[in-house]
Design an enzyme around this catalytic site. Structure first.
Site, PDB file in Angstrom:
ATOM      1  N   GLN A  72      -2.127  -2.332  -1.294  1.00 53.23           N
ATOM      2  CA  GLN A  72      -2.769  -3.512  -1.449  1.00 53.23           C
ATOM      3  C   GLN A  72      -3.812  -3.162  -0.094  1.00 53.23           C
ATOM      4  O   GLN A  72      -3.474  -3.087   1.040  1.00 53.23           O
ATOM      5  CB  GLN A  72      -2.638  -4.634  -1.677  1.00 53.23           C
ATOM      6  CG  GLN A  72      -4.737  -5.404  -2.445  1.00 53.23           C
ATOM      7  CD  GLN A  72      -3.458  -6.829  -1.862  1.00 53.23           C
ATOM      8  OE1 GLN A  72      -2.840  -6.780  -2.713  1.00 53.23           O
ATOM      9  NE2 GLN A  72      -4.819  -7.814  -1.872  1.00 53.23           N
ATOM     10  N   HIS A 249       0.201 -14.634  -6.020  1.00 51.71           N
ATOM     11  CA  HIS A 249       0.369 -13.380  -5.715  1.00 51.71           C
ATOM     12  C   HIS A 249       0.950 -11.903  -6.733  1.00 51.71           C
ATOM     13  O   HIS A 249       1.437 -12.407  -7.628  1.00 51.71           O
ATOM     14  CB  HIS A 249       1.090 -12.545  -4.194  1.00 51.71           C
ATOM     15  CG  HIS A 249       1.735 -11.613  -3.667  1.00 51.71           C
ATOM     16  ND1 HIS A 249      -0.490 -11.058  -3.624  1.00 51.71           N
ATOM     17  CD2 HIS A 249       2.211 -10.611  -3.879  1.00 51.71           C
ATOM     18  CE1 HIS A 249       0.628  -9.940  -3.081  1.00 51.71           C
ATOM     19  NE2 HIS A 249       1.465  -9.354  -3.667  1.00 51.71           N
ATOM     20  N   TRP A 283       2.345  -4.898  -1.709  1.00 50.01           N
ATOM     21  CA  TRP A 283       2.119  -5.040  -0.558  1.00 50.01           C
ATOM     22  C   TRP A 283       3.135  -4.144   0.040  1.00 50.01           C
ATOM     23  O   TRP A 283       2.539  -2.863   1.451  1.00 50.01           O
ATOM     24  CB  TRP A 283       2.245  -5.811   0.362  1.00 50.01           C
ATOM     25  CG  TRP A 283       1.574  -6.783  -0.102  1.00 50.01           C
ATOM     26  CD1 TRP A 283      -0.084  -6.845  -0.147  1.00 50.01           C
ATOM     27  CD2 TRP A 283       1.005  -8.849   0.519  1.00 50.01           C
ATOM     28  NE1 TRP A 283      -0.952  -8.280  -0.158  1.00 50.01           N
ATOM     29  CE2 TRP A 283      -0.125  -8.915  -0.385  1.00 50.01           C
ATOM     30  CE3 TRP A 283       2.017  -9.649   0.986  1.00 50.01           C
ATOM     31  CZ2 TRP A 283      -0.515 -10.652   0.220  1.00 50.01           C
ATOM     32  CZ3 TRP A 283       1.712 -11.044   1.371  1.00 50.01           C
ATOM     33  CH2 TRP A 283       0.152 -11.288   0.950  1.00 50.01           C
TER      34      TRP A 283
END
Length: 636
Positions: A72, A249, A283
């Site tokens: 990301q 998330h 991530w």
């Protein structure tokens, strides 16, 4: 069917660029701030660069495609990146989203064939949309600012993200979204959001086991899965917990399986297995640190061969395993995107799909208004679009998905999706016209400003009407309703309010009354079977039209709950209700009643009578009926 987005033909544009000897520049998604933002520039000065300006050896894929390819960037689009991670693990799915990918790949031996143009497919409102882009990507200080790969030579994730951003209006439109929407866009499937804090999943082992079986089935049949830990405040967003997980998330679920514990023959003969699930953080780091994390000692309980089959690696790559019990204990939300199988050639369950496009539209005439709001708005709710369908089995699992046209694509401040939902009402078995009075409500979805809402429910045999609504009245928009059943449901939209007048109405007459006949139950029927029970059903007859209920098995006191709706030209003709017992060769008569139906409402329990000249003779049993009759044809 594939539809070119904004009429752009990939093959024609590519051929023209090759003939002109120039790299394609997309006029519909230019290298300007309007392709990046709909509000304000939040990243500074952006330079658009082509992959060959960022890499000496640009490739669409390097060593294939993997969930580990994605990272990301500066957008809050972990929901999209998580969906891409799930997509990357399914070859059949990503090859649909990235069509003819071998032909789109850079060819070092034929550099003149490269035209700087790519195309990708996304599913939107019932059709696959082909989105064309050029390869100019936004950078700051020579680095990609949004989604990118581990390998600096690999560009598939950045290009897919650009195509998706173009379809949604701009990159900023991807800042904050719904993983369920992206999963549907990648598959054409149906997303089912699940709240893991409900249904006692955290405390009831049986409920947990049933959920694991469902998750495992979706995964094994090629579906996509995502999960998250709900953030309850702005301060909670992106908060890292002590266990390494991050609130607010989106995580991609990349594997679900039962794991053998032990080594050698001992592991082979052990009957108990551990239920486990593997996830990935978009991530690319910040993993679960609890039991069964990458380097935890629990992995010593699993044989080396089993670990290799599972693909266990000890790397800070964002991918990790945990037990399903720990998963339920920590996560709050789960999204299951099912690939609905409609192929008769499959070994798995085949669904029958009904696809109904529609719209919410305001009108001053109540009979023409189609924007009535939810059921809180009692005077306008039934003015919404209505869709009728049949359940033809004694009981059927029904999947219903309502999807609105994505309003995030609008960049003028009106880009928020509408809160939408639907109600399901059981109606008369012969209902052909729109509902004008409240019916038996048997189910409803949540109301949420998501692009789609979903409900999975079991319904008994009968006829039903789905009423699709926005939460507030007066809101306009387009939608797609999808209904999945085990057998064809004959779904259609109810558009007429009453029987239409025709050229024959003057000769044959036109209805002056409408009657709703509701047979609730019967009690004390004569036993017809050797075991002292019967298999009764009821037939309602009015002016030659008949409605027959389903057979009620092994009972002398059936709860029929059967309705018929009759538009009546001859008000002096009575309504006949007869009960029969179902037999293999010839059904037997159990009794009847006849009722005049004048305007008004009645509810009666009546003794059953015999046929013909013996009709005054009582037969065993009673029947309870409710009849509503009105001279206004649009009142029921």
């Amino acid at each position: 069917m594939v539809v070119p987005y904004e009429g752009q033909s990939y093959s024609a544009l590519r051929k023209q660029s090759q003939l002109d000897g120039r790299l394609f520049e997309d006029p519909l998604f230019p290298t300007s701030d309007r392709s990046l933002f709909f509000q304000n520039n939040s990243v500074g000065h952006v330079t658009w660069k082509r992959p060959q300006e960022l890499s000496r050896n640009p490739r669409l894929f390097v060593d294939g495609i993997s969930a580990h390819d994605l990272h990301q960037g500066q957008l809050g689009n972990c929901w999209f990146v998580a969906a891409c991670s799930s997509l990357a693990s399914r070859e059949a799915l990503w090859q649909k989203v990235i069509p003819d990918w071998k032909d789109q790949e850079w060819d070092p031996e034929r550099p003149e064939s490269y035209a700087g143009i790519f195309h990708f497919l996304f599913w939107r409102l019932g059709q696959w949309v082909d989105v064309v882009i050029d390869d100019r990507l936004p950078t700051v200080n020579g680095a990609l600012i949004y989604c990118h790969s581990n390998d600096s030579n690999e560009f598939w994730s950045a290009l897919v993200e650009k195509a998706y951003a173009k379809m949604c209006g701009c990159y900023e439109a991807l800042d904050g979204g719904n993983t369920a929407d992206a999963l549907v866009d990648f598959t054409g499937g149906v997303s089912e959001p699940m709240d893991l804090t409900e249904n006692n999943y955290k405390t009831d082992e049986n409920q947990r086991n049933q959920l694991f079986e469902r998750v495992l089935k979706v995964h094994n049949r090629g579906g996509l899965i995502s999960c998250s830990i709900r953030a309850t405040s702005a301060a909670d967003m992106e908060q890292r917990l002590d266990c390494g997980l991050v609130k607010g998330h989106a995580y991609a679920v990349t594997s679900v399986r039962r794991v053998r514990l032990g080594h050698g023959l001992l592991a082979f003969f052990r009957s108990d297995k551990l239920t486990m699930i593997r996830m990935r953080n978009p991530w690319g780091q910040r993993e679960w640190t609890g039991p069964w994390s990458d380097s935890s000692e629990e992995w010593q309980e699993v044989s080396r061969s089993e670990r290799e089959r599972m693909g266990v690696t000890v790397e800070d790559d964002g991918e990790f395993w945990m037990t399903f019990d720990d998963f339920i204990a920590n996560f709050t939300d789960l999204i299951l995107c099912r690939l609905i199988n409609t192929s008769y050639l499959s070994l798995h369950k085949t669904w029958e799909e009904a696809v109904m496009p529609g719209s919410w539209r305001r009108h001053d005439d109540p009979l023409l208004n189609r924007a009535g709001g939810c059921s809180n708005n009692k005077h306008t709710f039934l003015q919404n679009p209505q869709f009728v369908f049949d359940v033809k089995k004694p009981e059927d699992e029904v999947l219903i998905c309502l999807q609105q046209k994505d309003r995030r694509m609008l960049r003028d401040g009106r880009g928020e999706n509408l809160p939408i939902g639907f109600d399901i009402h059981r109606v008369e078995l012969n209902r052909k016209y729109r509902i004008h009075a409240p019916q038996q409500k048997v189910g409803s979805s949540i109301y949420i400003n998501s692009r789609s809402v979903f409900l999975r429910t079991d319904l008994p045999e009968g006829r039903y009407v789905v009423i699709t609504t926005t939460f507030e009245p007066g809101l306009e928009g387009e939608f797609l309703l999808r209904i999945f059943t085990d057998v064809p449901s004959d779904c259609s939209e109810l558009t007429l309010d009453e029987p239409p007048q025709t050229c024959w109405s003057g000769l044959c007459g036109f209805p002056s009354l409408v009657s709703q006949v509701h047979v609730l139950q019967a009690d004390g029927l004569a036993a017809q079977d050797s075991d002292g029970d019967s298999d009764p059903y009821v037939i309602i007859t009015c002016e030659g039209e008949k409605v027959r209920s389903a057979v009620q098995k092994n009972t002398c006191s059936p709860a029929f709950n059967t309705k018929g709706l009759f538009y009546r030209k001859r008000s002096n003709r009575p309504i006949s209700i007869q009960i029969f017992n179902h037999n293999v060769l010839l059904d037997s008569f159990l009794g009847q009643v006849t009722l005049p139906a004048e305007p008004g409402e009645i509810r009666k329990t009546l003794h059953l009578k015999d046929k013909g000249d013996r009709r005054d003779n009582d037969l065993p049993g009673t029947i309870t009926v409710a009849i509503v009759t009105s001279s206004t044809l649009t009142s029921i």
